[in-house]
Write a protein that holds these residues in place. Structure first.
Motif, PDB file in Angstrom:
ATOM      1  N   LEU A  91       0.805  -1.213   0.000  1.00 17.01           N
ATOM      2  CA  LEU A  91       0.000   0.000   0.000  1.00 17.01           C
ATOM      3  C   LEU A  91       0.841   1.266   0.000  1.00 17.01           C
ATOM      4  CD1 LEU A  91      -2.623  -1.162   2.634  1.00 17.01           C
ATOM      5  CD2 LEU A  91      -2.944  -1.073   0.163  1.00 17.01           C
ATOM      6  N   LYS A  92       2.127   1.150   0.274  1.00 21.61           N
ATOM      7  CA  LYS A  92       3.004   2.323   0.332  1.00 21.61           C
ATOM      8  C   LYS A  92       3.790   2.545  -0.965  1.00 21.61           C
ATOM      9  CE  LYS A  92       3.796   2.451   5.330  1.00 21.61           C
ATOM     10  NZ  LYS A  92       4.826   2.500   6.396  1.00 21.61           N
ATOM     11  N   SER A 109       3.498   7.064   3.518  1.00 22.42           N
ATOM     12  CA  SER A 109       2.280   6.546   4.131  1.00 22.42           C
ATOM     13  C   SER A 109       1.556   5.624   3.161  1.00 22.42           C
ATOM     14  CB  SER A 109       1.355   7.699   4.534  1.00 22.42           C
ATOM     15  OG  SER A 109       0.971   8.454   3.385  1.00 22.42           O
ATOM     16  N   GLU A 110       0.560   4.918   3.668  1.00 20.62           N
ATOM     17  CA  GLU A 110      -0.238   4.033   2.821  1.00 20.62           C
ATOM     18  C   GLU A 110      -1.152   4.853   1.919  1.00 20.62           C
ATOM     19  OE1 GLU A 110      -2.365   1.174   5.099  1.00 20.62           O
ATOM     20  OE2 GLU A 110      -0.571   0.369   6.085  1.00 20.62           O
ATOM     21  N   PHE A 178      -0.979   8.642  -6.872  1.00 22.34           N
ATOM     22  CA  PHE A 178      -0.954   8.075  -5.525  1.00 22.34           C
ATOM     23  C   PHE A 178      -1.750   8.969  -4.586  1.00 22.34           C
ATOM     24  CE2 PHE A 178       0.787   7.375  -1.305  1.00 22.34           C
ATOM     25  CZ  PHE A 178       0.887   5.990  -1.240  1.00 22.34           C
ATOM     26  N   THR A 179      -2.742   8.383  -3.917  1.00 22.76           N
ATOM     27  CA  THR A 179      -3.596   9.140  -2.992  1.00 22.76           C
ATOM     28  C   THR A 179      -3.417   8.590  -1.588  1.00 22.76           C
ATOM     29  OG1 THR A 179      -5.232   9.427  -4.764  1.00 22.76           O
ATOM     30  CG2 THR A 179      -5.948   9.906  -2.501  1.00 22.76           C
ATOM     31  N   PRO A 180      -2.768   9.338  -0.699  1.00 19.68           N
ATOM     32  CA  PRO A 180      -2.528   8.839   0.663  1.00 19.68           C
ATOM     33  C   PRO A 180      -3.833   8.655   1.441  1.00 19.68           C
ATOM     34  CG  PRO A 180      -1.124  10.729   0.157  1.00 19.68           C
ATOM     35  CD  PRO A 180      -2.165  10.663  -0.927  1.00 19.68           C
ATOM     36  N   LYS A 181      -3.833   7.668   2.321  1.00 16.21           N
ATOM     37  CA  LYS A 181      -4.945   7.484   3.247  1.00 16.21           C
ATOM     38  C   LYS A 181      -4.731   8.388   4.459  1.00 16.21           C
ATOM     39  CE  LYS A 181      -5.623   2.555   2.279  1.00 16.21           C
ATOM     40  NZ  LYS A 181      -5.543   1.194   2.871  1.00 16.21           N
ATOM     41  N   GLU A 187      -5.754   3.211  10.607  1.00 16.66           N
ATOM     42  CA  GLU A 187      -6.005   2.588  11.907  1.00 16.66           C
ATOM     43  C   GLU A 187      -7.205   1.662  11.857  1.00 16.66           C
ATOM     44  OE1 GLU A 187      -6.523   3.831  16.623  1.00 16.66           O
ATOM     45  OE2 GLU A 187      -6.671   5.361  15.050  1.00 16.66           O
ATOM     46  N   ILE A 188      -8.277   2.094  11.207  1.00 10.73           N
ATOM     47  CA  ILE A 188      -9.484   1.277  11.100  1.00 10.73           C
ATOM     48  C   ILE A 188      -9.196  -0.016  10.345  1.00 10.73           C
ATOM     49  CG2 ILE A 188     -11.768   1.136  10.016  1.00 10.73           C
ATOM     50  CD1 ILE A 188     -12.066   4.125  10.666  1.00 10.73           C
ATOM     51  N   GLU A 189      -8.509   0.088   9.214  1.00 10.11           N
ATOM     52  CA  GLU A 189      -8.217  -1.104   8.422  1.00 10.11           C
ATOM     53  C   GLU A 189      -7.292  -2.051   9.175  1.00 10.11           C
ATOM     54  OE1 GLU A 189      -6.885  -0.135   4.524  1.00 10.11           O
ATOM     55  OE2 GLU A 189      -8.691   1.003   4.020  1.00 10.11           O
ATOM     56  N   SER A 190      -6.385  -1.503   9.956  1.00 10.31           N
ATOM     57  CA  SER A 190      -5.486  -2.336  10.760  1.00 10.31           C
ATOM     58  C   SER A 190      -6.273  -3.119  11.797  1.00 10.31           C
ATOM     59  CB  SER A 190      -4.435  -1.459  11.434  1.00 10.31           C
ATOM     60  OG  SER A 190      -3.612  -2.231  12.272  1.00 10.31           O
TER      61      SER A 190
END
Length: 297
Positions: A91-92, A109-110, A178-181, A187-190
């Motif tokens: 994702l990075k 970042s992701e 590339f669009t950063p989260k 945190e939610i996806e983790s």
């Protein structure tokens, strides 16, 4: 059992709140298979690096115990699967066009997972193929340095870096930017990935906010519910009715709900498991035929 169902309902509410705003977004783009040959060697090198460092990290976590072969195999099996935390490194990475070749550029970042993300995952899976156990065995048995692992994986085992890719077609359509989260999305996806595999959690259905309100999840439960469960359900229900809150306020509440509920779920699962074992022991004793002391004539 009612307690466990209540906990599962609360988790469903929390996950729905966290994801409701994402349901309307379009699905992630499909992998661009035609790009795979141009990035395969670079993906293999990054894959070798991830395998090496993730095994080292796991070794540090279990120390002073020795890392097991199963733990190494698990890393090798998951490192190319975006549904697993071991593949978060994908994702990075941004695929950048440099004239007639493609470069994998690592970001801080992701990013949102669209076609480029899926393309890297595809390349990674093609490299590993059915060789994940071979790679895991090599890692576990030989404990190689990063350079040795990269040569083994990318030159000896898969041949991913044995041939230089041909120049890019001039009419190739550029990939998306590339669009950063945001930090909260990460945190939610983790948290959601960490919940995979928990008893009773997989396969939960997502509901819209209106469906949750209509069905009244978390309300009218038995009086025997514990105070912490009841308070959590009421707080989440109250959050659903609030007006004028921002999107991230909803997600912050969902994160807190998930974290609190995971601990409660584990406690109740343990209690239920104990009760089942006691019931089964009683059943076997009740149906056991007593031996007769009478002699047959």
């Amino acid at each position: 059992m009612a307690k466990l169902l209540h906990v599962l309902w609360v988790i469903s509410i929390a996950l729905a709140l966290a994801r409701v705003s994402d349901c309307a977004q379009k699905q992630a783009g499909a992998a661009r298979r035609e790009d795979v040959p141009y990035i395969k060697c670079q993906v293999c090198q990054k894959l070798a690096s991830q395998l090496y460092h993730q095994v080292e990290k796991k070794h540090a976590q279990v120390a002073p115990k020795k890392i097991s072969e199963y733990e190494v195999i698990e890393i090798a099996e998951n490192v190319c699967n975006l549904k697993k935390a071991e593949a978060d490194w994908i994702l990075k990475i941004d695929i950048v066009e440099r004239g007639d070749w493609l470069e994998l550029v690592e970001q801080d970042s992701e990013g949102q997972c669209n076609s480029e993300c899926k393309t890297i995952e595809r390349a990674c899976q093609e490299i590993m193929g059915y060789s994940d156990t071979d790679v895991a065995e090599y890692l576990y048995t030989n404990k190689p340095k990063l350079e040795s692992l990269s040569n083994f994986l990318c030159k000896d085992l898969t041949k991913a870096c044995n041939k230089k890719p041909s120049p890019l077609p001039k009419d190739r359509t550029p990939g998306e930017a590339f669009t950063p989260k945001s930090a909260k999305e990460v945190e939610i996806e983790s948290i959601m990935k960490s919940m995979q595999g928990m008893p009773g959690v997989p396969g939960m259905k997502m509901y819209s906010r209106e469906e949750l309100m209509n069905q009244g999840f978390g309300a009218n439960e038995d009086d025997e519910e514990e105070d912490d469960e009841s308070d959590l359900a009421l707080n989440l229900k109250k959050a659903m009715r609030e007006k004028g809150t921002t999107q991230w306020t909803w997600k912050e509440k969902a994160i807190a709900g998930i974290k609190d509920t995971m601990g409660t779920l584990k406690r109740h699962a343990s209690k239920i498991s104990s009760k089942i074992r006691q019931w089964w022991k009683w059943k076997k004793t009740a149906y056991k035929k007593p031996k007769s002391n009478k002699e047959e004539l």
